[in-house]
Write a protein that holds these residues in place. Sequence first.
Motif, PDB file in Angstrom:
ATOM      1  N   PHE A  80      12.088  -1.202  33.903  1.00 16.67           N
ATOM      2  CA  PHE A  80      11.452  -0.204  33.040  1.00 16.67           C
ATOM      3  C   PHE A  80      11.289   1.130  33.761  1.00 16.67           C
ATOM      4  O   PHE A  80      11.244   1.187  34.985  1.00 16.67           O
ATOM      5  CB  PHE A  80      10.074  -0.702  32.586  1.00 16.67           C
ATOM      6  CG  PHE A  80      10.135  -1.991  31.838  1.00 16.67           C
ATOM      7  CD1 PHE A  80      10.497  -2.020  30.507  1.00 16.67           C
ATOM      8  CD2 PHE A  80       9.874  -3.198  32.481  1.00 16.67           C
ATOM      9  CE1 PHE A  80      10.597  -3.217  29.811  1.00 16.67           C
ATOM     10  CE2 PHE A  80       9.974  -4.396  31.807  1.00 16.67           C
ATOM     11  CZ  PHE A  80      10.338  -4.405  30.465  1.00 16.67           C
ATOM     12  N   HIS A  81      11.161   2.201  32.962  1.00 16.83           N
ATOM     13  CA  HIS A  81      10.840   3.517  33.508  1.00 16.83           C
ATOM     14  C   HIS A  81       9.383   3.533  33.968  1.00 16.83           C
ATOM     15  O   HIS A  81       8.518   2.956  33.308  1.00 16.83           O
ATOM     16  CB  HIS A  81      11.026   4.613  32.445  1.00 16.83           C
ATOM     17  CG  HIS A  81      12.451   4.845  32.034  1.00 16.83           C
ATOM     18  ND1 HIS A  81      13.486   4.940  32.944  1.00 16.83           N
ATOM     19  CD2 HIS A  81      13.022   4.999  30.801  1.00 16.83           C
ATOM     20  CE1 HIS A  81      14.628   5.154  32.289  1.00 16.83           C
ATOM     21  NE2 HIS A  81      14.367   5.188  30.998  1.00 16.83           N
ATOM     22  N   GLN A  82       9.123   4.218  35.064  1.00 21.78           N
ATOM     23  CA  GLN A  82       7.764   4.465  35.560  1.00 21.78           C
ATOM     24  C   GLN A  82       6.941   3.174  35.670  1.00 21.78           C
ATOM     25  O   GLN A  82       5.746   3.150  35.331  1.00 21.78           O
ATOM     26  CB  GLN A  82       7.043   5.460  34.652  1.00 21.78           C
ATOM     27  CG  GLN A  82       7.726   6.830  34.632  1.00 21.78           C
ATOM     28  CD  GLN A  82       7.053   7.810  33.693  1.00 21.78           C
ATOM     29  OE1 GLN A  82       5.985   7.549  33.153  1.00 21.78           O
ATOM     30  NE2 GLN A  82       7.678   8.959  33.499  1.00 21.78           N
ATOM     31  N   ALA A  83       7.572   2.118  36.129  1.00 20.31           N
ATOM     32  CA  ALA A  83       6.886   0.821  36.207  1.00 20.31           C
ATOM     33  C   ALA A  83       6.613   0.447  37.659  1.00 20.31           C
ATOM     34  O   ALA A  83       7.239  -0.439  38.226  1.00 20.31           O
ATOM     35  CB  ALA A  83       7.713  -0.247  35.508  1.00 20.31           C
TER      36      ALA A  83
ATOM     37  N   ALA B 220       8.566  -7.846  40.010  1.00 15.03           N
ATOM     38  CA  ALA B 220       8.468  -8.820  38.917  1.00 15.03           C
ATOM     39  C   ALA B 220       9.528  -8.488  37.879  1.00 15.03           C
ATOM     40  O   ALA B 220       9.568  -7.365  37.367  1.00 15.03           O
ATOM     41  CB  ALA B 220       7.080  -8.777  38.288  1.00 15.03           C
ATOM     42  N   VAL B 221      10.397  -9.449  37.605  1.00 10.47           N
ATOM     43  CA  VAL B 221      11.457  -9.225  36.618  1.00 10.47           C
ATOM     44  C   VAL B 221      11.573 -10.433  35.700  1.00 10.47           C
ATOM     45  O   VAL B 221      11.273 -11.562  36.087  1.00 10.47           O
ATOM     46  CB  VAL B 221      12.840  -8.964  37.283  1.00 10.47           C
ATOM     47  CG1 VAL B 221      12.829  -7.663  38.067  1.00 10.47           C
ATOM     48  CG2 VAL B 221      13.256 -10.120  38.168  1.00 10.47           C
TER      49      VAL B 221
ATOM     50  N   HIS C  74      18.155  -2.959  32.903  1.00 13.26           N
ATOM     51  CA  HIS C  74      17.128  -1.947  32.652  1.00 13.26           C
ATOM     52  C   HIS C  74      17.019  -1.759  31.147  1.00 13.26           C
ATOM     53  O   HIS C  74      18.025  -1.662  30.440  1.00 13.26           O
ATOM     54  CB  HIS C  74      17.493  -0.630  33.334  1.00 13.26           C
ATOM     55  CG  HIS C  74      16.325   0.287  33.475  1.00 13.26           C
ATOM     56  ND1 HIS C  74      15.791   0.968  32.399  1.00 13.26           N
ATOM     57  CD2 HIS C  74      15.550   0.616  34.553  1.00 13.26           C
ATOM     58  CE1 HIS C  74      14.754   1.690  32.812  1.00 13.26           C
ATOM     59  NE2 HIS C  74      14.587   1.488  34.112  1.00 13.26           N
ATOM     60  N   ASN C  75      15.783  -1.721  30.641  1.00  6.33           N
ATOM     61  CA  ASN C  75      15.582  -1.648  29.193  1.00  6.33           C
ATOM     62  C   ASN C  75      15.564  -0.227  28.644  1.00  6.33           C
ATOM     63  O   ASN C  75      15.468  -0.031  27.428  1.00  6.33           O
ATOM     64  CB  ASN C  75      14.291  -2.387  28.810  1.00  6.33           C
ATOM     65  CG  ASN C  75      14.458  -3.895  28.896  1.00  6.33           C
ATOM     66  OD1 ASN C  75      15.088  -4.511  28.052  1.00  6.33           O
ATOM     67  ND2 ASN C  75      13.925  -4.489  29.960  1.00  6.33           N
ATOM     68  N   GLY C  76      15.603   0.773  29.550  1.00  9.17           N
ATOM     69  CA  GLY C  76      15.715   2.161  29.104  1.00  9.17           C
ATOM     70  C   GLY C  76      14.444   2.748  28.523  1.00  9.17           C
ATOM     71  O   GLY C  76      14.469   3.827  27.928  1.00  9.17           O
TER      72      GLY C  76
ATOM     73  N   VAL D 154       8.539  -1.436  25.112  1.00  9.75           N
ATOM     74  CA  VAL D 154       9.601  -2.433  24.969  1.00  9.75           C
ATOM     75  C   VAL D 154       9.329  -3.358  23.781  1.00  9.75           C
ATOM     76  O   VAL D 154       8.165  -3.625  23.445  1.00  9.75           O
ATOM     77  CB  VAL D 154       9.767  -3.257  26.273  1.00  9.75           C
ATOM     78  CG1 VAL D 154       8.626  -4.267  26.446  1.00  9.75           C
ATOM     79  CG2 VAL D 154      11.118  -3.972  26.298  1.00  9.75           C
ATOM     80  N   HIS D 155      10.406  -3.811  23.132  1.00  7.97           N
ATOM     81  CA  HIS D 155      10.281  -4.777  22.036  1.00  7.97           C
ATOM     82  C   HIS D 155      10.455  -6.177  22.615  1.00  7.97           C
ATOM     83  O   HIS D 155      11.535  -6.546  23.079  1.00  7.97           O
ATOM     84  CB  HIS D 155      11.351  -4.509  20.967  1.00  7.97           C
ATOM     85  CG  HIS D 155      11.355  -5.529  19.863  1.00  7.97           C
ATOM     86  ND1 HIS D 155      10.535  -5.447  18.758  1.00  7.97           N
ATOM     87  CD2 HIS D 155      12.059  -6.674  19.709  1.00  7.97           C
ATOM     88  CE1 HIS D 155      10.753  -6.499  17.962  1.00  7.97           C
ATOM     89  NE2 HIS D 155      11.667  -7.250  18.529  1.00  7.97           N
TER      90      HIS D 155
END
Length: 485
Positions: free
Chosen positions: A58-61, A122-123, A155-157, A163-164
């Motif tokens: 994720f961004h900024q995670a 964590a992924v 990466h989910n963008g 996120v969904h």
Amino acid sequence: MSTTTIVSAPGKVLAAGGYLVLDQQYPGVVISTSSRFYTVIQASSGSANQIVVRSPQFHQAEWRYTVAYDATGIQVNPQEDSIGGKNKFVHLALQHTLNLVSEIHSVAKVQERLSQGLDIAAVGDNDFYSQRAQLESLGLPRTIKSLLQITPFCHNGVKLTDVHKTGMGSSAALITSLVSALLIHFAAITEEDFADLEGDGRRLAHNAAQFVHCLAQGKVGSGFDVSSAVFGSQIYRRFGPAVLEPLMKGDFATGTLKSVLNSSAWDYSFRPIQLPPLTRLVLADVEAGSDTPSLVGKVLKWRGHEDSCETAKELWTQIDESNQSLARQLDALSQSHVQNKDAYEQTVGKLAYLPAHEWESVSKAFYDLHQTTQRIRNLMRRMGDLAGVEIEPAQQTHLLDQSIEQAGVVGGGVPGAGGYDAIWLLICNPPGLQDEQQPLHRVESVWSTFVESNVTPLLAQESVAKGARVVQLGEIPGLREAIQR
């Protein structure tokens, strides 16, 4: 002592027991999935008492914490410069697991392990998040074959908050893997004890993960999602909420965590189960979400109302009888495979070419299983109608009916509390069939042409590895690359 600790924990599907599992009187049938969350803990080259937690999908995670020590124990303080903002789940897991370690060992033990700080990644497997956008960007159809072409842990963008999710229990799998990895990394439990399904170490990890998950959610839920993340597929009966009362009220006097989490008052029970051999769990992400808490609130209100409580009790008894029949039938089919493997395989091979309503003359056992799944669907729909809740909305009924009438499909339903966002199926999966002869191929054809909603399969099957487990970095394709992003 190893400088890297990795624990994975599976997602879940509550195949039977939605709503009922909230009451200790009623068990639920939970299937753990092959799609997993991974927590990777490594010694950092940073400052002492600094913990950095990253989610590179994720961004900024990224979340930074400073660990301080005082007379009341260990304080894990979020740093104001964390680009990820607040993350209640991660913060509470760190705060309470490190204090539990200090009660088992000592504060000095925690300080020693934090002398260089920690880096935690964590992924989650791609299945935990909708991949529709990824498939569209790659110009690929919504099929399992297409999903296999997406980079693992992609990466989910988006930011984590945007996120969904697909409803497979990402928060329970995350908390289970994070809490268990911390307990092992700080030597509060041993890998050997954690590897034992009946081991005290695994039970402590379970109880600690249940507590953290409940605290982060602000209520004591049924706990089926954490239990399946720890122990794998099972018939689950919940624990009485009273065991967590002191901790939920904020009583963290020295020794309380250890005493509550090791208490004999934890009265949950589980019995491991598995889906029948040569069958396959298939899940779909449906493009429409449901607000689970509001669904549950309405059903419980209906159940408790004086005008409907007797009807509710009678209906819940019928649903429970069907749910328990389902569990017994799953066990019996696995046993029949053990007793006569060849005959069993021949039977599944025949069923793969026939719709379930024609199975009775070929296999009474599989036909009865089909009938039970259909009966559960009917009873759950009735409960939804009476409570004014769309447990199996009409759109989902159409999708399930079209899927279940395909040759080789045993049955299915809407998982958990129901709603619009997912379905599960159990299908025959005999060896040696050409792709186009596979029941899975027929199901995917139905899903790809379904007009009432966009339906995307997930890669998940039932977890062969059961519940949470310690893994090595090189064992998991794409994991090393993901955490190095």
